[in-house]
Motif scaffolding. Structure first.
Motif, PDB file in Angstrom:
ATOM      1  N   ASN A 403     -87.504 -67.095   3.425  1.00 41.55           N
ATOM      2  CA  ASN A 403     -86.347 -66.312   3.881  1.00 41.55           C
ATOM      3  C   ASN A 403     -86.625 -64.809   3.903  1.00 41.55           C
ATOM      4  O   ASN A 403     -85.729 -64.004   4.145  1.00 41.55           O
ATOM      5  CB  ASN A 403     -85.122 -66.605   3.010  1.00 41.55           C
ATOM      6  CG  ASN A 403     -85.352 -66.263   1.541  1.00 41.55           C
ATOM      7  OD1 ASN A 403     -86.387 -65.713   1.171  1.00 41.55           O
ATOM      8  ND2 ASN A 403     -84.377 -66.597   0.706  1.00 41.55           N
ATOM      9  N   GLU A 474     -80.692 -60.437   6.782  1.00 41.44           N
ATOM     10  CA  GLU A 474     -79.780 -61.585   6.829  1.00 41.44           C
ATOM     11  C   GLU A 474     -79.787 -62.341   5.505  1.00 41.44           C
ATOM     12  O   GLU A 474     -78.729 -62.710   4.975  1.00 41.44           O
ATOM     13  CB  GLU A 474     -80.183 -62.514   7.970  1.00 41.44           C
ATOM     14  CG  GLU A 474     -79.972 -61.921   9.359  1.00 41.44           C
ATOM     15  CD  GLU A 474     -80.470 -62.842  10.460  1.00 41.44           C
ATOM     16  OE1 GLU A 474     -80.800 -64.009  10.143  1.00 41.44           O
ATOM     17  OE2 GLU A 474     -80.537 -62.394  11.625  1.00 41.44           O
ATOM     18  N   SER A 475     -80.972 -62.538   4.958  1.00 45.20           N
ATOM     19  CA  SER A 475     -81.088 -63.285   3.701  1.00 45.20           C
ATOM     20  C   SER A 475     -80.490 -62.511   2.535  1.00 45.20           C
ATOM     21  O   SER A 475     -79.895 -63.096   1.626  1.00 45.20           O
ATOM     22  CB  SER A 475     -82.560 -63.596   3.412  1.00 45.20           C
ATOM     23  OG  SER A 475     -83.124 -64.375   4.438  1.00 45.20           O
ATOM     24  N   GLU A 478     -76.698 -62.844   2.664  1.00 41.93           N
ATOM     25  CA  GLU A 478     -76.328 -64.218   2.323  1.00 41.93           C
ATOM     26  C   GLU A 478     -76.543 -64.509   0.835  1.00 41.93           C
ATOM     27  O   GLU A 478     -75.755 -65.219   0.202  1.00 41.93           O
ATOM     28  CB  GLU A 478     -77.157 -65.193   3.167  1.00 41.93           C
ATOM     29  CG  GLU A 478     -76.845 -66.659   2.901  1.00 41.93           C
ATOM     30  CD  GLU A 478     -77.702 -67.579   3.747  1.00 41.93           C
ATOM     31  OE1 GLU A 478     -77.822 -68.767   3.396  1.00 41.93           O
ATOM     32  OE2 GLU A 478     -78.266 -67.114   4.756  1.00 41.93           O
ATOM     33  N   THR A 479     -77.578 -63.917   0.245  1.00 41.49           N
ATOM     34  CA  THR A 479     -77.942 -64.218  -1.147  1.00 41.49           C
ATOM     35  C   THR A 479     -77.162 -63.394  -2.157  1.00 41.49           C
ATOM     36  O   THR A 479     -76.719 -63.924  -3.190  1.00 41.49           O
ATOM     37  CB  THR A 479     -79.456 -63.975  -1.358  1.00 41.49           C
ATOM     38  OG1 THR A 479     -80.190 -64.789  -0.450  1.00 41.49           O
ATOM     39  CG2 THR A 479     -79.862 -64.293  -2.795  1.00 41.49           C
TER      40      THR A 479
END
Length: 657
Positions: A403, A474-475, A478-479
């Motif tokens: 990711n 993006e990761s 999201e994380t």
């Protein structure tokens, strides 16, 4: 009127004066540190404290203090002060102090009856030597001065007890005496600019106490050897210079050496000048290399701390050559570690995984001052080398995942600045995906793209990094971004740490943040509500489990508390960057108001500097190291950023008119 001046009423009130400390260094590891009344309150205090590389990498106290006695009409008036018990001080020399002034050099004015005597202390740059200048301003009858040296010859973190192993021999030298209490130590030379009489009168002064160590739950009593005393007459209007050093000198040169050193000093007449002066105190020259110390009176160079402190302690005070020298040494050591695994003898913790990420951040600050072209020409190759080393997992304990995020193992030993341990195990085992690691990683990728995007030969490489950066962005969201409005501190598998910590401020304060403006504002609001104090950002929110705002108690209690609430000024630098990014120029006034809290500290703790950390609750008392380079550096960097933005606004306004 001096910016750092304390009058008689404060000086004779030990409850107010003893907590105030002063520090001078020689930029080569040696220092002088004590309270402003001259009473040592911690074992690391001393008149001459030096590194002895032939022995170890620690600091050693040679000369603990020098007690002065004024004699008139046969009556002695001792100007020294030592603590021997709870509220027991002897002698009580502080009662003769009329003023302390630290504008250019620390100066104490004493009044004993009709005698007015001033004492000025100067540490000579790059020499293990301190000079003390005594001037008899007023006297109505013959005056004699006596000086009793309190000798330690010990590790600055240890204590001395009466023993039969000391070498009591004193050797006569030009206008003074020399001695060496223990084998392996250098000789200590104590000389005067005038002829002086030496009187052998050796005694152990037993049970001297250091209340700072007592409060910290550490051994706090010691015995010091006083081999005798110096005696010499002094006339009204006359000055006498005392020198303590590790080499013999020509006494006729003391006056010129003193004057030359004074000429190099930055007068501490403002908040900025105090911090600039403090920043230069951290410079450390060793083996033809230049470093920045973590702080004083602790004694170390640590990679991450050095990189965070570096831009503020050099570029923000227009010391470009010093920046280039210091980071040049560190980058060479970092590259050698990545390529061969060998560690630098002086720079500690260069093997911690985020050192490479902080190195790129420090280089990025150079770009802010001198432009992207100059930065690429000087540091482009090493930035690319570090980024590629991370991508290819050539840095131990730093892994790149599918990711795009970086992960590390911090279960067994600390891998971030939250490094407190008990029995060698991290108290806060940050492991897996760590928020500032990955924010710094995204920032590093975008910065590298900016360095090379104008180079036609690097189009493919730039595209690779841009694609990876988008994946990381993006990761990251999201994380780490949660429904509560803040960022998880670290995520390890299915576990997401809910603790509200200031590392998220780093993520939103970087030049390239993986969060958009709306997301940054949401996080910033959370940080402002729960972490912001007048002395920096709390290391943990009061609403989080385990909050402990005070760094007090014994070693174990302090280790558990150090990252559970106390505030750090250096984190305010990232907060200020984030605030201005979110609110633009309208946020300047708020940041300027917040800086008042740091200016207030110029007359508290270590005067003219900033302590390592502050209690998370009012009255936000300073704790830990009395002077910390990260804190000084980041506040200086913030001051410089505000100045540059204000200057730009003024220019734009005048052009529009």
């Amino acid at each position: 009127m001096s910016y750092l001046k304390f009058d008689k009423n404060l000086m004779i009130n030990l409850e107010q004066s003893l907590p105030k400390e002063m520090l001078r260094t020689n930029q080569s590891g040696a220092y002088h540190c004590t309270s402003i009344v001259g009473c040592n309150t911690r074992k690391q205090h001393g008149l001459l404290v030096i590194p002895i590389p032939e022995m170890d990498d620690k600091a050693h106290v040679l000369l603990s203090s020098l007690d002065e006695t004024v004699i008139q009409h046969g009556a002695p008036f001792n100007l020294g002060i030592h603590q021997y018990g709870e509220n027991i001080y002897s002698p009580n020399g502080h009662k003769y102090i009329r003023q302390f002034d630290c504008e250019s050099v620390p100066t104490i004015t004493y009044r004993v009856g009709g005698v007015i005597l001033t004492k000025e202390k100067v540490f000579i740059s790059h020499e293990n030597r301190i000079l003390i200048k005594y001037t008899l301003v007023e006297a109505h009858s013959p005056t004699t001065l006596q000086f009793r040296p309190f000798l330690a010859f010990r590790d600055a973190n240890e204590l001395c007890m009466e023993n039969g192993s000391i070498n009591k021999n004193m050797q006569q030298v030009s206008n003074g005496m020399s001695c060496c209490l223990y084998s392996g130590y250098p000789e200590l030379f104590m000389q005067f600019s005038h002829e002086v009489k030496w009187v052998d009168d050796g005694h152990w002064y037993k049970g001297i106490e250091y209340n700072k160590d007592k409060d910290r739950g550490l051994p706090y009593k010691e015995d010091l050897w006083v081999p005798g005393y110096f005696e010499l007459p002094i006339k009204k209007g006359e000055s006498i210079i005392f020198s303590a050093s590790t080499f013999e000198s020509d006494p006729s040169t003391f006056e010129s050496i003193y004057a030359d050193e004074i000429a190099t000093r930055t007068c501490r007449t403002s908040f900025y000048n105090c911090l600039k002066n403090s920043a230069k105190q951290f410079y450390y020259y060793k083996d033809d290399e230049m470093h920045i110390m973590v702080g004083y009176p602790w004694f170390a160079v640590r990679a991450r701390d050095e990189l965070i402190a570096l831009p503020g302690c050099t570029l923000a005070i227009k010391h470009r050559e010093d920046y280039e020298a210091i980071i040049g040494t560190l980058l060479k050591a970092l590259k050698e570690y990545i390529e061969t695994g060998s560690k630098h003898a002086t720079i500690k913790e260069i093997d911690i995984p985020d050192t490479s990420l902080w190195a790129i951040w420090a280089i990025q600050q150079y770009k802010r001052f001198y432009g992207i072209g100059e930065c690429r020409n000087r540091y482009g190759e090493i930035v690319k080398f570090i980024v590629d080393a991370i991508r290819n997992e050539r840095i131990p304990n730093l892994f790149i995942n599918e990711n795009g995020l970086l992960s590390t193992n911090g279960q067994d030993s600390p891998v971030t600045w939250l490094s407190a341990t008990i029995d060698g195990r991290p108290i806060i085992p940050r492991t897996g995906y760590i928020v500032e690691y990955n924010a710094l990683w995204y920032n590093a990728l975008k910065f590298t793209v900016a360095l090379y995007e104008s180079d036609d030969s690097m189009v493919g490489y730039v595209d690779e990094l841009n694609n990876l950066a988008e994946t990381v962005k993006e990761s990251f969201v999201e994380t780490f971004l949660n429904d509560y409005g803040y960022l998880y501190d670290y995520v390890n598998g299915a576990y997401a740490d809910l603790s509200v910590r200031p590392n998220m401020a780093i993520a939103i304060g970087l030049d390239y943040s993986p969060l958009d403006r709306r997301q940054r504002k949401r996080v910033l609001d959370f940080v402002t509500r729960e972490l912001l104090t007048p002395k920096g950002l709390r290391s943990l929110s009061p609403k989080s489990y385990g909050y402990n705002p005070s760094y007090v108690g014994g070693p174990v209690e302090r280790e558990y508390a150090v990252h559970q609430g106390p505030a750090r000024p250096w984190l305010f630098g990232f907060y200020a960057d984030a605030y201005i990014k979110v609110f633009g120029v309208s946020g300047l006034s708020f940041i300027e108001r917040m800086l008042i809290g740091y200016e207030d500290e110029m007359t508290e703790g270590c005067i003219g500097s900033l302590s390592e950390l502050f209690d998370g609750n009012p009255p936000f008392v300073g704790r830990g190291a009395v002077s910390a380079s990260k804190n000084v550096g980041e506040i200086l960097r913030t001051l410089r950023n505000i100045k540059e933005i204000s200057k730009q606004l003024t220019t734009e306004t005048s052009e529009s008119i």
